[in-house]
Design a protein around this motif. Structure first.
Motif, PDB file in Angstrom:
ATOM      1  N   MET B  53       0.818  -1.093   0.174  1.00 27.58           N
ATOM      2  CA  MET B  53      -0.033   0.101   0.167  1.00 27.58           C
ATOM      3  C   MET B  53       0.993   1.234  -0.029  1.00 27.58           C
ATOM      4  O   MET B  53       0.501   2.315  -0.631  1.00 27.58           O
ATOM      5  CB  MET B  53      -0.853  -0.148   1.187  1.00 27.58           C
ATOM      6  N   THR B 431      -7.181  -1.991  -9.642  1.00 26.45           N
ATOM      7  CA  THR B 431      -6.072  -2.714  -9.308  1.00 26.45           C
ATOM      8  C   THR B 431      -4.937  -2.980 -10.285  1.00 26.45           C
ATOM      9  O   THR B 431      -3.906  -2.617 -10.058  1.00 26.45           O
ATOM     10  CB  THR B 431      -6.417  -3.949  -8.603  1.00 26.45           C
ATOM     11  N   ILE B 462      -3.348   3.241  -5.331  1.00 27.87           N
ATOM     12  CA  ILE B 462      -4.314   3.204  -5.973  1.00 27.87           C
ATOM     13  C   ILE B 462      -4.989   1.758  -6.444  1.00 27.87           C
ATOM     14  O   ILE B 462      -5.806   1.253  -5.997  1.00 27.87           O
ATOM     15  CB  ILE B 462      -4.401   3.972  -7.488  1.00 27.87           C
ATOM     16  N   THR B 464      -4.114  -0.662  -4.414  1.00 27.22           N
ATOM     17  CA  THR B 464      -4.610  -1.247  -3.161  1.00 27.22           C
ATOM     18  C   THR B 464      -6.162  -1.220  -2.882  1.00 27.22           C
ATOM     19  O   THR B 464      -6.849  -1.920  -2.548  1.00 27.22           O
ATOM     20  CB  THR B 464      -3.982  -0.948  -1.790  1.00 27.22           C
ATOM     21  N   VAL B 465      -6.395   0.268  -3.292  1.00 27.73           N
ATOM     22  CA  VAL B 465      -7.858   0.577  -3.141  1.00 27.73           C
ATOM     23  C   VAL B 465      -8.791  -0.194  -3.882  1.00 27.73           C
ATOM     24  O   VAL B 465      -9.904  -0.770  -3.448  1.00 27.73           O
ATOM     25  CB  VAL B 465      -7.708   2.131  -3.437  1.00 27.73           C
ATOM     26  N   PHE B 468      -9.577  -3.522  -2.633  1.00 29.38           N
ATOM     27  CA  PHE B 468     -10.699  -3.639  -1.563  1.00 29.38           C
ATOM     28  C   PHE B 468     -11.873  -3.568  -2.152  1.00 29.38           C
ATOM     29  O   PHE B 468     -13.166  -4.085  -1.906  1.00 29.38           O
ATOM     30  CB  PHE B 468     -10.630  -2.399  -0.836  1.00 29.38           C
TER      31      PHE B 468
END
Lengths: 208, 638
Positions: B53, B431, B462, B464-465, B468
């Motif tokens: 991250m 991702t 970005i 890593t977001v 999620f």
């Protein structure tokens, strides 16, 4: 499938191994398995050829120095003969002659056991010379290739013996005919692989 | 004898599933365990993304990161993607060809339990001294140097589950060759059956080299052999060859059934015959064929020389041709169709650009000189996630929605399904799209951290977001599954209303004998043909109603697989010295396996007969239930 149905050589189908759907499935499935086995042995042969005579610096053993043909030639002849006797067994299976089939299978098993005994003797001999599994890349590749074949021989023999004992009192029926047929097919495959081993490992090994 | 719907206890249900040889129940076992491993692999993916991250993160140690990374790849490929596809292949392909079961129901069960115990064995490494840490490719030069037993868990676990895959492959092949209903010629087989067929052929020929390579690894690490040990004359490149001779066909083993699922979806929800059916079939065969000739494109930088690189580069580019044929056929199937944007169709439409993007970067990497720049960078990571997630995982999600009613008799919620789709689809591109640029900026793959001065912070954050977002999508799917199961609103034969192939002509879920009478197939899309001719009964039949022969359940497959599982512990620990029990355990385990094989061939297993009377009674029960359902619906409308 009715196991109690009695067959005579006249009512016995020409191809009992594929006369039922189960038999057909086994027949096709087994040929596919042999395709996978072919790839397996092809991989082992490729590795053997890549690692032939390769070892740590100052390695003592090479194919040309190690292998001798007389014993291996005898083994080859014995195994080829056992393939022939298994053909006779299946010939009698197709003629619904159970006793003759069992007799020829018995001879096949004896020949197979002789081959196996000689192979064990051969490996034992090499190990006593100092050519062990962990010696070199060459020794590992040799033992895994020839040993995998040997393991197949053990499995094939166990299969024959189990089938013969299992059905000794039952005789032939449509349930076990495909099994006898496929065991014999497996035995031929083992034989073909050995022909390649004899050529690639031993003949080409002695030539150097 | 018949397993008609009776209320059974929990224990009896478990026992039924452990011993079942019914392809539909084995499919459910594959789906549940594959789904479980998908979640495990997903958690591992989240750990990777959390670690990356920000620059210099210390969420995971470098060693743990290697383990998580290795297990993520291995789990996703071998224990999640393949089994979930096997679930659909098992459940649907026999129905599509009008078969009562697979060719080898016993082996079908054995294949599942081998996969299951192999997967459990591999994952036990987390609790028994550490997971494998040499990447899912497990290159020998790394793997031989790895301490502890992680690599051995990998080798032994994949050997066991690999046997399971091989058995499953042979089973599908024989089923499709021998068990097709009258009239179901090869060129009338639904595309999903075709892709199952070709993928199974790939399994048959691709898994043996992997097994051989892994056996060398086991011998080298546990029995003192020297296949890969350069100081003893060995050669580590042998592993790379065997791994990729397996590994490249493996990606087609995954993507071909995915193509099959999408082909079904495009036809159903465009209400059109597949455009270019014949071309799609031959493209499938060609992809399977070329799949074996391109493995060295994974090894361009190994140093095989310019000739080998050129040959493999060309062969690789050729694969883009049949794949392109497929893309255009799908587009032209949609074109002019009467499209309904259900959840499966949305996935299918989203798949086309996503997968094409992955395919295009694949052709870029086929250019060997360029690959020297891209190799081992995040560009590669982006590429294979575009094809695997954008292709295989989207197909798995689409297939789950499409076939859920056929497997379980209830419909997943379309509304929640759309939420899953949007979270997953946006998350996926968020991702991985940016990882192309991380790669071009020089970020290497498989590193556990990076420096703040390297300029990769923002893009990694970005990425890593996005991860999620995908996780949220998957959680919504789980909620959807739970809610659908609790509601338990039963559906009829053809819940989508536009089913074209045989599986939609019978109840959802089908009775254990599938077809009371074997259907007669009169052309491509046989159920659609009958619908168009106004056949109220569903199908016409190739035989009168009569007794049906079915296979018996068996506990032996479970025991055989358990034997291999036990033996693996013996093999794993026998070199440790302080564990005298290891060798006996190895022998006992193999004894259990071969002993149960002997029992299997010693005992006659002739199956059982469902009589005509039982069949008639069961068919009447099914009709009563259908009428009750219809009545309930009408009542609801009033």
């Amino acid at each position: 499938m009715d196991l109690n149905k009695r067959y005579t050589p006249q009512t016995w189908p020409d191809h009992p191994e594929t006369a039922t759907l189960e038999g057909k499935n086994k027949f096709v499935g087994f040929w596919l398995l042999l395709a996978a086995e072919t790839v397996t042995f092809a991989s082992l042969f490729a590795t053997y050829l890549a690692l032939k005579d390769k070892g740590p610096s100052g390695m003592e053993f090479t194919a040309a120095g190690l292998f001798e043909l007389p014993l291996v030639f005898a083994m080859t002849m014995i195994l080829l003969t056992s393939s022939l006797t298994s053909v006779y067994a299946i010939y009698h299976m197709k003629n619904h002659n159970f006793k003759a089939m069992q007799a020829w299978l018995g001879i096949t098993v004896l020949l197979g056991l002789t081959f196996l005994g000689l192979e064990i003797y051969e490996f034992n001999h090499y190990v006593h010379l100092g050519f062990g599994f962990t010696n070199s890349a060459f020794s590992s590749a040799f033992y895994v290739l020839v040993g995998t074949h040997g393991a197949h021989v053990v499995f094939g023999l166990s299969w024959f013996i189990a089938l013969m004992l299992r059905n000794a009192k039952r005789g032939l029926n449509m349930y076990n005919a495909p099994k006898f047929y496929l065991a014999a097919l497996y035995w031929h495959f083992i034989d073909v692989v050995w022909v390649f081993i004899f050529t690639v490992v031993y003949l080409m090994g002695v030539i150097g | 004898m018949s397993s008609n719907a009776q209320k059974t206890g929990f224990g009896a249900t478990i026992w039924d599933y452990i011993t079942t040889v019914d392809h539909k129940k084995i499919a459910i076992l594959y789906l549940i365990s594959g789904g479980f491993f998908f979640l495990v692999g997903g958690v591992e993916a989240m750990l990777i993304r959390i670690q990356l991250m920000k620059a210099g993160n210390d969420f995971l140690s470098a060693g743990t990161y290697n383990e998580v990374l290795t297990m993520h790849g291995t789990t996703m490929i071998f224990l999640a993607a393949m089994p979930i596809l096997f679930a659909f292949m098992n459940s649907i392909a026999p129905l599509q060809i009008g078969a009562r079961d697979v060719a080898f129901p016993f082996l079908n069960s054995l294949g599942f339990w081998l996969f299951f115990f192999g997967g459990v064995f591999l994952n036990l490494s987390w609790f028994l001294g550490g997971a494998p840490d040499a990447g899912w490719t497990n290159y020998a030069s790394l793997a031989l140097a790895s301490e502890g037993h992680g690599i051995d868990f990998y080798s032994l676990g994949l050997t066991i589950s690999g046997f399971g895959s091989l058995i499953a492959g042979i089973n599908f092949l024989v089923t499709i060759i021998n068990m097709r209903a009258p009239g179901m010629t090869y060129m009338r087989m639904p595309l999903f059956t075709w892709t199952t067929f070709v993928a199974s052929a790939l399994i048959l020929l691709a898994f043996p080299p992997l097994t051989v390579g892994i056996f060398f690894m086991i011998f080298d690490r546990l029995f003192g052999a020297n296949f890969f040990d350069v100081t003893m004359g060995g050669n580590t490149i042998i592993w790379e060859h065997f791994f990729w001779i397996f590994g490249h066909p493996e990606v087609y083993i995954l993507i071909l059934p995915a193509f099959g699922i999408f082909s079904e979806i495009f036809a159903i929800f465009s209400r059109k015959r597949l455009f270019g059916y014949t071309a799609l079939v031959f493209a499938t065969i060609l992809i399977g064929f070329y799949g074996f000739m391109v493995w060295a494109h994974h090894m361009f930088t190994t140093g095989l020389g310019p000739t080998a690189n050129a040959v493999f580069a060309l062969a690789t580019m050729i694969i883009a041709v049949p794949t392109g044929i497929k893309i255009f056929n799908w587009l032209l199937t949609i074109w002019g169709g009467s499209i309904s944007f259900t959840v499966p169709m949305i996935y299918a439409v989203a798949f086309i650009p996503s997968f094409t993007a992955g395919g295009v970067t694949g052709v870029m990497q086929a250019i060997a000189p360029l690959d020297y720049q891209l190799h081992d960078s995040y560009f590669i990571v982006a590429h294979f996630h575009y094809v695997i997630v954008g292709g295989v995982v989207l197909a798995i999600l689409a297939g789950t929605h499409l076939y859920w009613p056929k497997m379980f008799g209830t419909m997943l919620s379309e509304k929640l399904g759309k939420w899953t789709f949007w979270f997953f689809f946006i998350g996926f591109h968020l991702t991985f799209f940016i990882q192309h640029f991380l790669g071009l900026m020089g970020m290497p793959r498989r590193v556990y951290t990076f420096g703040a001065d390297q300029g990769w912070d923002l893009f990694n954050a970005i990425s890593t977001v996005g991860a999620f977002f995908m996780a949220v999508g998957v959680i919504i799917l789980l909620v959807n599954v739970v809610m659908t199961t609790i509601k338990n609103e039963r559906v009829g034969n053809d819940p989508w209303g536009d089913g074209r192939t045989l599986e939609w002509a019978i109840p959802s879920p089908p009775p254990f004998y599938n077809f009371a009478q074997t259907p007669l197939v009169r052309g491509l899309d046989p159920y659609w043909i009958e619908k168009m001719e106004g056949n109220k009964e569903g199908m016409i039949y190739a035989e009168p109603l009569g007794d049906i022969h079915m296979p018996n359940n068996s506990f032996i497959p479970f025991v055989m697989s358990l034997g291999m599982f036990v033996a693996s512990f013996g093999a794993l620990y026998h070199l440790d010295g302080d564990k005298a029990w290891a060798l006996p355990v190895l022998i006992i385990g193999l004894g259990i396996t071969f002993g149960s094989m002997l029992v299997r061939s010693w005992k006659d297993d002739l199956g059982f007969i469902v009589t005509k009377e039982e069949l008639i009674a069961d068919q009447e029960r099914i009709q009563r239930e259908a009428q009750a359902r219809e009545g309930g619906k009408n009542g609801g409308l009033k």
